[in-house]
Design an enzyme around this catalytic site. Structure first.
Site, PDB file in Angstrom:
ATOM      1  N   ASN A  86       0.606  -0.963   0.107  1.00  0.00           N
ATOM      2  CA  ASN A  86       0.646  -0.006   0.385  1.00  0.00           C
ATOM      3  C   ASN A  86       0.660   1.349   0.348  1.00  0.00           C
ATOM      4  O   ASN A  86       0.486   2.068  -0.442  1.00  0.00           O
ATOM      5  CB  ASN A  86      -0.821  -0.059   1.455  1.00  0.00           C
ATOM      6  CG  ASN A  86      -1.949  -0.264   0.908  1.00  0.00           C
ATOM      7  OD1 ASN A  86      -3.056  -0.127   0.149  1.00  0.00           O
ATOM      8  ND2 ASN A  86      -1.790  -2.205   1.538  1.00  0.00           N
TER       9      ASN A  86
ATOM     10  N   ASN B  26      -6.427   5.173   8.484  1.00  0.00           N
ATOM     11  CA  ASN B  26      -6.338   3.520   8.311  1.00  0.00           C
ATOM     12  C   ASN B  26      -6.583   3.269   7.647  1.00  0.00           C
ATOM     13  O   ASN B  26      -7.660   3.370   6.939  1.00  0.00           O
ATOM     14  CB  ASN B  26      -6.226   2.913   9.821  1.00  0.00           C
ATOM     15  CG  ASN B  26      -5.978   1.391   9.711  1.00  0.00           C
ATOM     16  OD1 ASN B  26      -4.890   1.736   9.386  1.00  0.00           O
ATOM     17  ND2 ASN B  26      -6.816   0.734  10.258  1.00  0.00           N
TER      18      ASN B  26
ATOM     19  N   HIS C 193      -8.229  -0.906   6.426  1.00  0.00           N
ATOM     20  CA  HIS C 193      -8.519  -2.032   6.957  1.00  0.00           C
ATOM     21  C   HIS C 193      -9.049  -3.242   6.212  1.00  0.00           C
ATOM     22  O   HIS C 193      -9.989  -2.984   5.417  1.00  0.00           O
ATOM     23  CB  HIS C 193      -9.188  -1.865   8.158  1.00  0.00           C
ATOM     24  CG  HIS C 193     -10.012  -3.205   8.843  1.00  0.00           C
ATOM     25  ND1 HIS C 193      -9.189  -3.708  10.402  1.00  0.00           N
ATOM     26  CD2 HIS C 193     -11.119  -4.146   9.108  1.00  0.00           C
ATOM     27  CE1 HIS C 193      -8.897  -5.091  10.291  1.00  0.00           C
ATOM     28  NE2 HIS C 193     -10.163  -5.278  10.208  1.00  0.00           N
TER      29      HIS C 193
ATOM     30  N   ASP D 141      -9.525   0.414  15.158  1.00  0.00           N
ATOM     31  CA  ASP D 141     -10.493   0.398  14.011  1.00  0.00           C
ATOM     32  C   ASP D 141     -12.212   0.169  14.415  1.00  0.00           C
ATOM     33  O   ASP D 141     -13.423   0.144  13.831  1.00  0.00           O
ATOM     34  CB  ASP D 141     -10.900  -1.753  13.779  1.00  0.00           C
ATOM     35  CG  ASP D 141      -9.449  -2.071  13.564  1.00  0.00           C
ATOM     36  OD1 ASP D 141      -8.739  -0.970  12.652  1.00  0.00           O
ATOM     37  OD2 ASP D 141      -9.840  -3.670  13.131  1.00  0.00           O
TER      38      ASP D 141
ATOM     39  N   GLU E  72      -7.304  -1.934  -2.350  1.00  0.00           N
ATOM     40  CA  GLU E  72      -6.566  -1.604  -1.730  1.00  0.00           C
ATOM     41  C   GLU E  72      -6.293  -0.219  -2.752  1.00  0.00           C
ATOM     42  O   GLU E  72      -6.000   1.101  -2.669  1.00  0.00           O
ATOM     43  CB  GLU E  72      -5.759  -1.534  -0.577  1.00  0.00           C
ATOM     44  CG  GLU E  72      -6.473  -2.536   0.624  1.00  0.00           C
ATOM     45  CD  GLU E  72      -5.858  -3.445   1.784  1.00  0.00           C
ATOM     46  OE1 GLU E  72      -6.151  -2.776   2.690  1.00  0.00           O
ATOM     47  OE2 GLU E  72      -4.579  -3.828   1.414  1.00  0.00           O
TER      48      GLU E  72
HETATM   49  C1  GRF Z   1      -3.659  -4.491   4.329  1.00  0.00           C
HETATM   50  O1  GRF Z   1      -4.846  -5.430   3.431  1.00  0.00           O
HETATM   51  C2  GRF Z   1      -3.842  -3.709   4.660  1.00  0.00           C
HETATM   52  O2  GRF Z   1      -5.066  -3.277   4.773  1.00  0.00           O
HETATM   53  C3  GRF Z   1      -4.015  -4.463   6.686  1.00  0.00           C
HETATM   54  O3  GRF Z   1      -3.110  -4.584   5.928  1.00  0.00           O
HETATM   55  C4  GRF Z   1      -2.256  -4.776   4.550  1.00  0.00           C
HETATM   56  C5  GRF Z   1      -1.294  -4.640   4.546  1.00  0.00           C
HETATM   57  O4  GRF Z   1      -0.249  -4.477   3.218  1.00  0.00           O
HETATM   58  N1  GRF Z   1      -3.941  -2.960   7.492  1.00  0.00           N
HETATM   59  P1  GRF Z   1       0.767  -4.034   3.007  1.00  0.00           P
HETATM   60  O5  GRF Z   1       1.870  -4.103   3.572  1.00  0.00           O
HETATM   61  O6  GRF Z   1       0.484  -2.832   2.103  1.00  0.00           O
HETATM   62  O7  GRF Z   1       1.166  -5.046   1.928  1.00  0.00           O
END
Ligand code: GRF
Length: 194
Positions: free
Chosen positions: A15, A102, A104, A145, A174
């Protein structure tokens, strides 16, 4: 103005990578700092490769006022938790009131709370026999959350889906929505709330 973004992440950082990439050729924002609690996390390699300043925090320094001061020195318009596993101390939340968000990997308020992260979330969704899941982007408050929801996006669960398939589908959601939601919030910056 170019809005400085601070990203907190504990893991791979896919992400974080999507956010960095999205804002690379835009003038609205840039990732100014990456904070991690794990020296060997993928997100730290990413920070190095992208030449973005990063800092590794330990439990003690995380709680100190000096950490808030260090964050403030970057004048962040927004702090983004992208897979960050520690609870954010109350003094950090107070210092950046309504500026911490955040992501989730499920549709809150279901399947959230302490210990609900990564594969555990997807397995719980599957065990509950849900027909759909999704992502939630929300403000961060003192409870895991729990903060006000900014947006949710949904995807179907097909028969025979396993955790890994769901995880990949969720990551696609995401990577698309997280940078764009950040951009949307930054376009609406007002005095206190973004
Ligand atoms: C994501 O799926 C996010 O929703 C959660 O942790 C994960 C992080 O994945 N909170 P990355 O490290 O960004 O690949």
């Amino acid at each position: 103005m170019i809005h400085p973004i601070i990203i907190f992440a504990s893991g791979k950082g896919s992400n974080a990578a999507a956010i960095i990439e999205y804002f690379k050729n835009k003038s609205i924002a840039k990732v100014a700092l990456i904070v991690s609690n794990k020296e060997n996390a993928g997100v730290v390699d990413l920070a190095k490769a992208e030449r973005i300043p990063y800092t590794i925090i330990d439990r003690a320094s995380f709680q100190e006022e000096g950490f808030v001061a260090a964050l403030k020195s970057y004048r962040p318009s927004i702090i983004v938790l992208a897979g960050f596993l520690w609870k954010i101390p109350d003094n950090v939340i107070a210092a950046f009131s309504n500026r911490i968000i955040n992501i989730h990997p499920a549709l809150l308020p279901e399947f959230g709370g302490k210990g609900m992260y990564g594969g555990k979330v997807h397995n719980a969704v599957l065990e509950a026999g849900k027909k759909e899941t999704g992502i939630t982007i929300h403000y961060v408050d003192e409870v895991y959350d729990n903060g006000a929801i900014i947006m949710q996006a949904r995807c179907k669960i097909d028969k025979g889906d396993v955790g890994e398939i769901l995880a990949a589908r969720i990551h696609r959601l995401e990577h698309f929505y997280f940078p764009r939601t950040i951009e949307f919030l930054l376009m609406n910056v007002s005095e206190n709330r973004i």
